[in-house]
Motif scaffolding. Structure first.
Motif, mmCIF file in Angstrom:
data_model
loop_
_atom_site.group_PDB
_atom_site.id
_atom_site.type_symbol
_atom_site.label_atom_id
_atom_site.label_comp_id
_atom_site.label_asym_id
_atom_site.label_seq_id
_atom_site.Cartn_x
_atom_site.Cartn_y
_atom_site.Cartn_z
ATOM 1 N N THR A 24 49.093 12.439 75.885
ATOM 2 C CA THR A 24 50.213 12.087 77.044
ATOM 3 C C THR A 24 48.825 10.889 77.426
ATOM 4 O O THR A 24 47.257 10.903 77.448
ATOM 5 C CB THR A 24 49.919 13.841 77.711
ATOM 6 O OG1 THR A 24 48.282 14.117 77.970
ATOM 7 C CG2 THR A 24 50.589 14.497 76.929
ATOM 8 N N PHE A 25 50.129 10.681 78.371
ATOM 9 C CA PHE A 25 49.231 9.121 79.256
ATOM 10 C C PHE A 25 49.362 9.353 80.834
ATOM 11 O O PHE A 25 50.153 10.269 81.409
ATOM 12 C CB PHE A 25 50.391 7.852 78.928
ATOM 13 C CG PHE A 25 50.002 7.871 77.762
ATOM 14 C CD1 PHE A 25 49.148 6.933 76.735
ATOM 15 C CD2 PHE A 25 50.927 8.493 75.839
ATOM 16 C CE1 PHE A 25 49.400 7.385 75.366
ATOM 17 C CE2 PHE A 25 51.006 8.619 74.636
ATOM 18 C CZ PHE A 25 50.187 7.557 74.705
ATOM 19 N N GLU A 26 48.675 8.883 80.914
ATOM 20 C CA GLU A 26 47.952 9.117 82.959
ATOM 21 C C GLU A 26 49.632 8.248 83.408
ATOM 22 O O GLU A 26 49.184 7.265 82.327
ATOM 23 C CB GLU A 26 46.917 8.401 83.250
ATOM 24 C CG GLU A 26 45.988 9.408 83.686
ATOM 25 C CD GLU A 26 45.887 10.579 83.723
ATOM 26 O OE1 GLU A 26 45.983 11.065 84.888
ATOM 27 O OE2 GLU A 26 46.033 11.725 83.329
ATOM 28 N N ASP A 36 45.976 2.829 77.501
ATOM 29 C CA ASP A 36 47.190 3.697 76.689
ATOM 30 C C ASP A 36 47.042 3.737 75.465
ATOM 31 O O ASP A 36 47.487 4.713 74.262
ATOM 32 C CB ASP A 36 48.608 3.986 76.908
ATOM 33 C CG ASP A 36 48.531 4.439 78.931
ATOM 34 O OD1 ASP A 36 48.074 4.760 78.752
ATOM 35 O OD2 ASP A 36 49.943 3.532 79.322
ATOM 36 N N VAL A 79 58.374 11.250 81.664
ATOM 37 C CA VAL A 79 56.829 11.983 82.533
ATOM 38 C C VAL A 79 55.495 11.451 81.864
ATOM 39 O O VAL A 79 54.799 10.920 82.151
ATOM 40 C CB VAL A 79 57.102 12.903 83.422
ATOM 41 C CG1 VAL A 79 55.952 13.065 83.599
ATOM 42 C CG2 VAL A 79 58.793 13.032 84.413
ATOM 43 N N ASN A 80 54.867 12.135 80.986
ATOM 44 C CA ASN A 80 54.421 11.592 80.120
ATOM 45 C C ASN A 80 53.877 10.815 78.880
ATOM 46 O O ASN A 80 52.959 10.635 78.087
ATOM 47 C CB ASN A 80 53.630 13.563 79.207
ATOM 48 C CG ASN A 80 53.480 14.415 80.549
ATOM 49 O OD1 ASN A 80 52.538 13.801 81.015
ATOM 50 N ND2 ASN A 80 53.769 15.389 80.457
ATOM 51 N N ARG A 94 57.947 7.746 87.041
ATOM 52 C CA ARG A 94 58.052 7.349 85.781
ATOM 53 C C ARG A 94 59.102 7.266 85.180
ATOM 54 O O ARG A 94 59.914 6.844 84.094
ATOM 55 C CB ARG A 94 56.879 8.332 85.171
ATOM 56 C CG ARG A 94 56.128 8.954 85.206
ATOM 57 C CD ARG A 94 55.126 7.956 85.392
ATOM 58 N NE ARG A 94 54.548 7.768 84.096
ATOM 59 C CZ ARG A 94 53.169 8.633 83.568
ATOM 60 N NH1 ARG A 94 52.476 9.085 84.131
ATOM 61 N NH2 ARG A 94 52.257 8.469 82.334
ATOM 62 N N ASP A 131 58.964 16.126 90.247
ATOM 63 C CA ASP A 131 58.240 16.045 88.606
ATOM 64 C C ASP A 131 57.952 14.723 87.904
ATOM 65 O O ASP A 131 58.581 14.331 86.673
ATOM 66 C CB ASP A 131 58.192 17.108 88.026
ATOM 67 C CG ASP A 131 59.083 18.609 88.385
ATOM 68 O OD1 ASP A 131 58.413 19.181 89.072
ATOM 69 O OD2 ASP A 131 59.357 19.565 88.228
ATOM 70 N N SER A 132 57.990 14.179 89.292
ATOM 71 C CA SER A 132 57.607 12.519 88.472
ATOM 72 C C SER A 132 59.272 11.695 88.285
ATOM 73 O O SER A 132 59.203 10.364 87.358
ATOM 74 C CB SER A 132 57.226 11.837 87.282
ATOM 75 O OG SER A 132 55.418 12.572 87.990
#
Ligand code: CAA
Length: 259
Positions: A257-259, A240, A199-200, A50, A12-13
């Protein structure tokens, strides 16, 4: 490179870097140092990572450099090798993502230095930290004389470095050497939960904050402010910043939320 003593797991990153040399209390041998440098490079580069948890497993974080390996080293051997251990810890410190150390059991010498290379430290109630190198007739070589005073101030650092005494979790919390003390079974899950918060989050902003804080601490205020200004302006070149500010205007704070 395949790793024998440093395991990497990504879920989960969030990456978990786990020291895995239990027979030697996760002692940081030359091989462990090389594996740490390699894994730090990998998690730094991987876009599916992340945030990072640094862990030694449920029993021990790390009891320091491998004393048995070091014992026969000469001055010239050490000139060659000290950059290896400092390099391993610095590689962890320079991971451009949030890093939390989850400390169960002993974090001594190079183990304490490795924990100090993380951005925050969560410790078990049974954790024991310290820089006992002086008791071996040597000094810390993986940043202990530099990162410890930055965390706890020079006089507390000198007390620990001069005496080599072990510090239990409650004292470590009181002096700022660790940030949270938890029941042993909760340390790793809570560290994972802390890492999962990012993570996000906006990756460039996190990286820029980390670099501004860390590089700023190494510099005078004016230089630190200049580093901040550069990162602040650069943030406006990222998608972002558009996403984050548009989301604020359209949906209110903290929703992006960010990539
Ligand atoms: N290097 C190599 N082996 C180590 C080790 C280390 N740093 N720490 C523990 N071990 C080994 C022990 O030799 C022992 O091996 P054997 O079973 O083969 O005899 C095994 O791990 C278990 O250790 P103990 O029997 O000593 O376990 P304990 O519970 O009685 O004590 C301890 C645990 C308090 C951590 C004790 O082992 C200890 O004091 N270790 C050394 C701590 C230390 O001095 N660290 C600093 C190293 S120098 C350094 O790190 C320099 C730097 O700045 C980079």
């Amino acid at each position: 490179m395949s790793s024998e003593f440093v395991q990497l797991e990504v879920a989960d990153s969030v990456a978990t870097i786990r020291l895995d040399r239990p027979k030697a209390m996760n002692a940081i041998s030359l091989q462990v140092q090389a594996e740490l440098r390699a894994v730090a490079a990998e998690v730094s580069e991987r876009s599916d990572v992340r945030a990072v948890v640094l862990w030694g497993g449920e029993k021990v974080f790390a009891a320091g450099n491998d004393v048995k390996e070091m014992a026969d080293m000469s001055y010239t051997d050490m000139v060659d090798h000290v950059e290896g251990v400092q390099g391993a810890v610095t590689a962890i410190a320079r991971i451009p993502k949030p890093v939390v150390a989850a400390v169960n059991g002993y974090a001594l010498g190079g183990g304490c230095e490795l924990a100090m290379a993380a951005d925050v430290r969560f410790a078990a109630e049974n954790a024991v930290l310290g820089q006992p190198e002086v008791l071996l007739g040597i000094i810390p070589g993986a940043g202990g004389t530099q990162r410890l005073p930055r965390l706890v101030g020079p006089s507390k650092a000198k007390d620990l470095l001069f005496t080599g005494r072990f510090v239990k979790a409650d004292e470590a919390l009181a002096i700022g050497l660790v940030d949270r003390v938890l029941p042993a079974a909760d340390v790793y899950p809570e560290a994972l939960a802390w890492a999962a918060r990012f993570v996000n989050a906006a990756p460039y902003a996190l990286r820029a904050i980390k670099e501004s804080v860390d590089r700023g601490l190494e510099a005078d205020l004016e230089t630190g402010l200049q580093i901040e200004r550069q990162h602040f302006a650069a943030a406006f070149a990222t998608e972002d910043s558009t996403t984050g500010m548009r989301s604020f205007i359209e949906s209110g704070p903290g929703k992006a939320t960010f990539e």
